[in-house]
Design a protein around this motif. Structure first.
Motif, PDB file in Angstrom:
ATOM      1  N   ARG A  30       8.360  -1.426  -4.040  1.00 41.41           N
ATOM      2  CA  ARG A  30       8.670  -0.614  -2.861  1.00 41.41           C
ATOM      3  C   ARG A  30       8.585  -1.428  -1.572  1.00 41.41           C
ATOM      4  O   ARG A  30       7.795  -1.138  -0.679  1.00 41.41           O
ATOM      5  CB  ARG A  30       7.749   0.599  -2.800  1.00 41.41           C
ATOM      6  CG  ARG A  30       8.146   1.674  -3.813  1.00 41.41           C
ATOM      7  CD  ARG A  30       7.094   2.718  -3.961  1.00 41.41           C
ATOM      8  NE  ARG A  30       5.940   2.184  -4.661  1.00 41.41           N
ATOM      9  CZ  ARG A  30       4.686   2.377  -4.300  1.00 41.41           C
ATOM     10  NH1 ARG A  30       4.402   3.062  -3.239  1.00 41.41           N
ATOM     11  NH2 ARG A  30       3.704   1.862  -5.013  1.00 41.41           N
ATOM     12  N   ARG A 220       2.886 -10.058  -0.627  1.00 41.86           N
ATOM     13  CA  ARG A 220       1.822 -10.502  -1.524  1.00 41.86           C
ATOM     14  C   ARG A 220       1.957  -9.745  -2.841  1.00 41.86           C
ATOM     15  O   ARG A 220       2.022  -8.527  -2.847  1.00 41.86           O
ATOM     16  CB  ARG A 220       0.452 -10.238  -0.891  1.00 41.86           C
ATOM     17  CG  ARG A 220      -0.674 -10.854  -1.698  1.00 41.86           C
ATOM     18  CD  ARG A 220      -2.024 -10.204  -1.378  1.00 41.86           C
ATOM     19  NE  ARG A 220      -2.198  -9.996   0.050  1.00 41.86           N
ATOM     20  CZ  ARG A 220      -2.864  -8.963   0.560  1.00 41.86           C
ATOM     21  NH1 ARG A 220      -3.411  -8.070  -0.222  1.00 41.86           N
ATOM     22  NH2 ARG A 220      -2.985  -8.829   1.856  1.00 41.86           N
ATOM     23  N   TYR A 224       5.008  -5.497   0.127  1.00 40.44           N
ATOM     24  CA  TYR A 224       5.109  -5.820   1.540  1.00 40.44           C
ATOM     25  C   TYR A 224       3.728  -5.704   2.180  1.00 40.44           C
ATOM     26  O   TYR A 224       3.029  -4.717   1.977  1.00 40.44           O
ATOM     27  CB  TYR A 224       6.084  -4.832   2.179  1.00 40.44           C
ATOM     28  CG  TYR A 224       6.200  -4.897   3.668  1.00 40.44           C
ATOM     29  CD1 TYR A 224       7.049  -5.819   4.268  1.00 40.44           C
ATOM     30  CD2 TYR A 224       5.488  -4.026   4.477  1.00 40.44           C
ATOM     31  CE1 TYR A 224       7.179  -5.876   5.645  1.00 40.44           C
ATOM     32  CE2 TYR A 224       5.606  -4.074   5.851  1.00 40.44           C
ATOM     33  CZ  TYR A 224       6.453  -5.000   6.438  1.00 40.44           C
ATOM     34  OH  TYR A 224       6.578  -5.053   7.799  1.00 40.44           O
ATOM     35  N   VAL A 225       3.327  -6.718   2.924  1.00 42.61           N
ATOM     36  CA  VAL A 225       2.018  -6.676   3.575  1.00 42.61           C
ATOM     37  C   VAL A 225       2.173  -6.304   5.040  1.00 42.61           C
ATOM     38  O   VAL A 225       1.464  -5.440   5.547  1.00 42.61           O
ATOM     39  CB  VAL A 225       1.291  -8.033   3.450  1.00 42.61           C
ATOM     40  CG1 VAL A 225      -0.003  -8.010   4.242  1.00 42.61           C
ATOM     41  CG2 VAL A 225       1.021  -8.349   1.999  1.00 42.61           C
ATOM     42  N   GLY A 244      -4.734 -12.516   1.174  1.00 42.77           N
ATOM     43  CA  GLY A 244      -5.536 -11.308   1.066  1.00 42.77           C
ATOM     44  C   GLY A 244      -7.014 -11.565   1.196  1.00 42.77           C
ATOM     45  O   GLY A 244      -7.817 -10.666   1.223  1.00 42.77           O
TER      46      GLY A 244
ATOM     47  N   VAL B 377       2.262   0.986   3.759  1.00 41.46           N
ATOM     48  CA  VAL B 377       1.725  -0.117   2.968  1.00 41.46           C
ATOM     49  C   VAL B 377       0.588  -0.744   3.752  1.00 41.46           C
ATOM     50  O   VAL B 377       0.709  -1.024   4.939  1.00 41.46           O
ATOM     51  CB  VAL B 377       2.821  -1.175   2.700  1.00 41.46           C
ATOM     52  CG1 VAL B 377       2.336  -2.175   1.669  1.00 41.46           C
ATOM     53  CG2 VAL B 377       4.096  -0.502   2.237  1.00 41.46           C
ATOM     54  N   SER B 378      -0.466  -0.916   3.090  1.00 38.74           N
ATOM     55  CA  SER B 378      -1.646  -1.417   3.795  1.00 38.74           C
ATOM     56  C   SER B 378      -1.494  -2.888   4.129  1.00 38.74           C
ATOM     57  O   SER B 378      -1.078  -3.683   3.308  1.00 38.74           O
ATOM     58  CB  SER B 378      -2.882  -1.218   2.929  1.00 38.74           C
ATOM     59  OG  SER B 378      -2.741  -1.951   1.751  1.00 38.74           O
ATOM     60  N   GLY B 379      -1.783  -3.218   5.353  1.00 41.35           N
ATOM     61  CA  GLY B 379      -1.790  -4.626   5.749  1.00 41.35           C
ATOM     62  C   GLY B 379      -3.206  -5.143   5.738  1.00 41.35           C
ATOM     63  O   GLY B 379      -4.119  -4.484   5.247  1.00 41.35           O
ATOM     64  N   GLN B 380      -3.351  -6.313   6.254  1.00 37.53           N
ATOM     65  CA  GLN B 380      -4.701  -6.873   6.259  1.00 37.53           C
ATOM     66  C   GLN B 380      -5.405  -6.561   7.557  1.00 37.53           C
ATOM     67  O   GLN B 380      -4.922  -6.860   8.613  1.00 37.53           O
ATOM     68  CB  GLN B 380      -4.640  -8.390   6.064  1.00 37.53           C
ATOM     69  CG  GLN B 380      -4.693  -8.772   4.628  1.00 37.53           C
ATOM     70  CD  GLN B 380      -5.939  -8.279   3.941  1.00 37.53           C
ATOM     71  OE1 GLN B 380      -7.036  -8.593   4.350  1.00 37.53           O
ATOM     72  NE2 GLN B 380      -5.808  -7.491   2.911  1.00 37.53           N
TER      73      GLN B 380
END
Lengths: 537, 380
Positions: A30, A220, A224-225, A244, B377-380
């Protein structure tokens, strides 16, 4: 081309919830992202994070399982590279897709069906036009096989521009370039951006991301990050997003463990067996010491690979000496013109991690056990092989190096790049070598696997092994190696102390005596490479 | 530049209809089930074709087919004899194939073995004691096959010639050598030299069964080759050379030596097959005595993925089809091509089903999802 909706800053390409599976593996989960018109977007992620897969779906190589692609705000259905071209998307792949015996112009117009007659002159003219517009230097009539890597890349870029692409995707374009060539490529990319092209660049190299991109999208493990503006971030923050977790960027370097020579190479010359008279190694002399890591830097194809292969006994040298020194007895053993088996029979434990892991170091279709056996199958008397010791070794390596595999009976080609390399390095180290040669051992590996390899090399060094490390990332070479030998076109152009050497210094030596091969490079001269020696510095 | 790109065409097709993915791992049961379904489907289709082309009842055609291969004691023995010879030839080519040395010269190598055996029988028959003659026949046959294997191997190892063409051409040399021998051995100009001339050195029949010796040799050879390929150092070297010559060089395997050694072995087994044919059963020779089995053996080996144990099944299948279909043609008075059609249909399904074992086919019709709201979406 309609200019409506194409103003800078408007989205040129948008991905929504793209998912791609290969069997049970989810390559992209996704993923939603956006490329704006007239920007350079860097896509950053470790190996296996799904960058190339994602881009391949835009380029029509793969078809997404779920999700949509929008180009200029309209949904795009891309089922083939041809569809992708029609939407104005062009991808420059990591491995060039060119026909060697054709000229640049012939390759560029190959496959174009515009209903016009084949006219190579007009095509060449247009290639020149594109070149001058963006600052490429290329001879449209030059054959591909006569070209340097950088020239080939130029042909690939012109190929997509010729087809009218205004969204360009470059998959690790700098991996094969020298720092100088990279600079020129970046100049070209900047000019394209000014011209309103939208560019995606995939890269591992953080400093390049910082230098060239407007925004950075980080992936990652297929997901999607986030996306950040390059001007508002830094290398440390990007690394954190990418892996991460906080990764220590420093590689530990202990002082050399021993101080005597172990391998002495003198005036080594080697010519290519296939191309008559082309000297690949030209008068190479150096000493590898026990308990140190000797780095070898150079543009890829400068003879690093052949140097290691010649020492390992895979090529016949024309002249020169390769000598192994037994420190305790002072005995000198000639290794030149010995096959790998003869070297082993002499009791010299020379381990070699070749560049081509699955094509040389391992057999992809065999399982881990049989690959362990490559080095040991001859052991034991009798006709039969004993699979028990290699099985034990395989299990030990899987355990100690955390190889992720269903088991030792899994075919090596089914493992990911990092795990393949762990298997190979693990096997070579298990031989308790006295000389360990590794060619590009971290190429294509993610950060964690790379660090494991560095750690293993350091452990070997501390055990007193003479480690020879051929690398491409100068930062790593400078952080890891005790000494760095730079070679250019088969000649040693410098020997530097890894603790004091400057990156620029290495970069300069790498290109010394080298000609051709750069985007703007002049025509290749012949004979000049023999005149440059390390003494010049 | 920019004027070049035309606006994308409007599409109605949303997604390609069919997509194909490779299966990660295939359970044994599934593989067997797919093959069973394939054979069943083959029989049904072949039955339909039979009705359309001939009007005969397909069941009776299949019964005849079965009878052709297993109708009576002698027929069964002959079937197993055919399997034995085909299996031995397949075992002979397999080490070379594992090495990716595409030896398609088994036909000629077997024929060379036949010729050497026939020559020994012709030249020394009645002159020396029978036991000595049999030994000489064996040595000659194996040597002749080995030489026929050695020649292309030497050229391949030293000058990288194309082994496929080379071994193919060697087949014709073998045929011409046999023709030459026929002229010498039988002045009447016959194209066969039969048992009346080759009257000595016949291998003994075991327990009164003419073909038993060959069947035993085939069984022993299967086991030997299986162990040779999978559990010996030589077998391991063959696999490494076949998979990657670069790896072989990297490890220090002498690639030339392995190529030559393996082809000598391959040729020698072919020569042995020649001995079994001439010395063991036919006691005659003509230029067509191998009858294409050297080529069928290639298919047997491939179908079994170069596994000697599986080759017992694939050689059985091919012999069964050949003999069964032959019987159908004879009994119903069909054209000989009809049996080829039936065998072709059955083989097509058996080979084709491998695709469905290894790949999964998805049909995408109507599966297009509506766009879901974007998930955070979780980021850092």
């Amino acid at each position: 081309m309609q200019e409506t909706g194409k103003t800078a800053g408007a989205p040129a390409l948008e991905l929504r919830n793209i998912t791609k599976r290969f069997g049970s593996v989810i390559a992209n989960d996704r993923v939603s992202m956006e490329l704006r018109r007239g920007e350079i977007l860097a896509i950053l992620g470790e190996n296996g994070s799904g960058k190339t897969t994602l881009m391949n779906m835009i380029a029509g190589i793969y078809r997404q399982d779920e999700g949509e692609i929008f180009i200029d705000g309209k949904e795009a259905v891309i089922n083939s590279p041809k569809d992708s071209h029609e939407y104005g998307v062009g991808m420059i792949h990591q491995h060039f897709k060119l026909i060697d015996v054709f000229t640049a112009a012939e390759n560029i117009i190959l496959g174009i069906k515009d209903g016009k007659r084949y006219n190579i002159k007009a095509a060449s003219e247009k290639v020149r036009e594109i070149s001058s517009k963006y600052g490429f230097v290329i001879d449209p009539e030059k054959k591909i096989y006569a070209m340097s890597v950088s020239e080939k890349q130029t042909v690939e870029i012109i190929k997509v521009l010729y087809r009218g692409a205004d969204i360009l995707i470059l998959d690790e374009p700098t991996a094969v370039l020298t720092p100088q060539e990279t600079e020129r490529l970046f100049d070209v990319l900047r000019r394209m951006r000014e011209d309103g092209k939208s560019i995606i660049i995939i890269t591992h190299k953080l400093h390049e991301v910082m230098e060239i991109s407007d925004r950075v999208t980080v992936l990652r493990k297929g997901a999607y990050v986030g996306t950040v503006n390059t001007s508002e971030t830094n290398e440390q923050a990007l690394t954190d997003m990418m892996v991460g977790q906080k990764v220590e960027l420093n590689i530990e370097r202990t002082p050399p463990a021993k101080d005597y020579d172990r391998l002495i190479v003198e005036h080594l010359c080697m010519s290519s067996p296939s191309h008559d008279g082309v000297k690949i190694l030209n008068d190479i002399s150096f000493r590898a010491r026990a308990g140190e890591i000797l780095g070898i830097a150079g543009i890829s194809g400068s003879g690093q690979r052949e140097l290691l292969e010649t020492i390992a006994g895979l090529h016949a040298a024309d002249s020169g000496k390769i000598t192994y020194l037994h420190h305790k007895t002072g005995e000198l053993v000639n290794l030149r013109a010995k096959t790998p088996l003869q070297i082993r029979d002499l009791g010299i434990r020379l381990s070699f991690v070749p560049e081509d892991r699955l094509g040389m170091g391992l057999v992809g279709n065999m399982d881990i056990i049989d690959n362990m056996m490559l080095r040991s199958y001859k052991r034991g008397r009798g006709l039969f092989v004993d699979r028990q010791p290699p099985k034990d070794l395989a299990e030990r390596i899987i355990d100690s190096l955390q190889v992720s595999t269903p088991g030792p009976k899994t075919q090596v080609r089914k493992l990911s790049g990092g795990n393949v390399q762990k298997v190979l390095v693990g096997r070579e180290i298990a031989e308790a070598p006295s000389v360990l040669m590794a060619a590009y051992p971290v190429r294509g590996l993610d950060i964690n696997s790379s660090y494991m390899i560095y750690r293993l090399l350091n452990e070997q060094k501390e055990k007193g092994v003479a480690v020879i490390f051929v690398g491409e990332d100068l930062d790593v070479l400078l952080a890891l190696c005790d000494r760095i030998m730079v070679i250019s076109q088969g000649t040693v152009t410098g020997m530097l102390d890894g603790r004091t050497a400057k990156k620029e210094e290495v970069g300069l030596l790498m290109t010394k005596g080298a000609n051709g091969g750069a985007v703007n490079a002049p025509e290749r001269e012949t004979g000049s490479e023999t005149e440059v020696k390390s003494k010049d510095e | 530049m920019n004027e070049q790109a035309s606006a994308p065409r409007v599409r109605t097709r949303r997604q390609s209809l069919i997509s194909i993915t490779k299966r990660p791992a295939v359970p044994f049961v599934r593989a067997v089930a797919v093959r069973a379904v394939a054979i069943l489907a083959a029989l049904v289709i072949a039955g339909v074709v039979t009705i359309l082309l001939t009007g005969e009842n397909p069941i009776s055609v299949y019964v005849t087919m079965f009878e052709g291969a297993f109708g009576s004691g002698p027929i069964i023995w002959k079937t197993f004899q055919d399997i034995a010879i085909l299996l031995c030839t397949s075992l002979a080519v397999t080490p070379a194939f594992r090495m990716r040395f595409w030896n398609i010269g088994a036909e000629g190598q077997v024929l060379a073995g036949c010729l050497a055996c026939a020559y020994a029988m012709y030249r020394f028959g009645g002159v020396i004691p029978e036991w000595l003659l049999m030994i000489i026949m064996a040595v000659f046959s194996v040597l002749a096959g080995a030489i026929f294997g050695l020649i292309p191997a030497v050229f391949k190892a030293n000058w990288n010639t194309n082994e496929t063409l080379f071994t193919l051409m060697m087949n014709y040399i073998a045929i011409q050598l046999v023709e030459f021998f026929l002229k010498i051995a039988d002045k009447s100009g016959s194209n066969t030299v039969g048992p009346s001339i080759l009257s000595h050195g016949w291998y003994p029949t075991l327990f009164g069964q003419k073909y038993l010796l060959n069947i035993i040799v085939a069984a022993v050879l299967t086991v030997l080759i299986f162990f040779y390929l999978n559990y010996t150092k030589h077998g391991y070297e063959i696999s490494v050379v076949g998979e990657s010559e670069n790896t072989a060089r990297y490890i220090g395997i002498n690639v030339k030596k392995v190529i030559i050694r393996t082809m000598i072995l391959s040729g020698a087994i072919c020569g042995l097959v020649g001995l079994l044919i001439v010395g063991g059963t036919s006691h005659s020779i003509d230029s067509n005595i191998v009858g294409g089995r050297g080529f069928t053996a290639i298919m047997v080996s491939w179908l079994a993925k170069f596994n000697p144990v599986m080759m017992t099944l694939t050689s059985f299948l091919l012999v069964f089809l050949e003999r069964g279909a032959g019987e159908v043609s004879t009994k119903f008075g069909f054209n000989a091509s009809f049996s080829d059609i039936i065998s072709g249909i059955i083989l097509f399904f058996i080979i084709g089903c491998e695709f469905f074992i290894n790949y999964q086919v998805h049909i995408n019709a109507g599966r297009k999802r509506a766009g879901e709201p974007e998930k955070e979406v979780s980021g850092q």
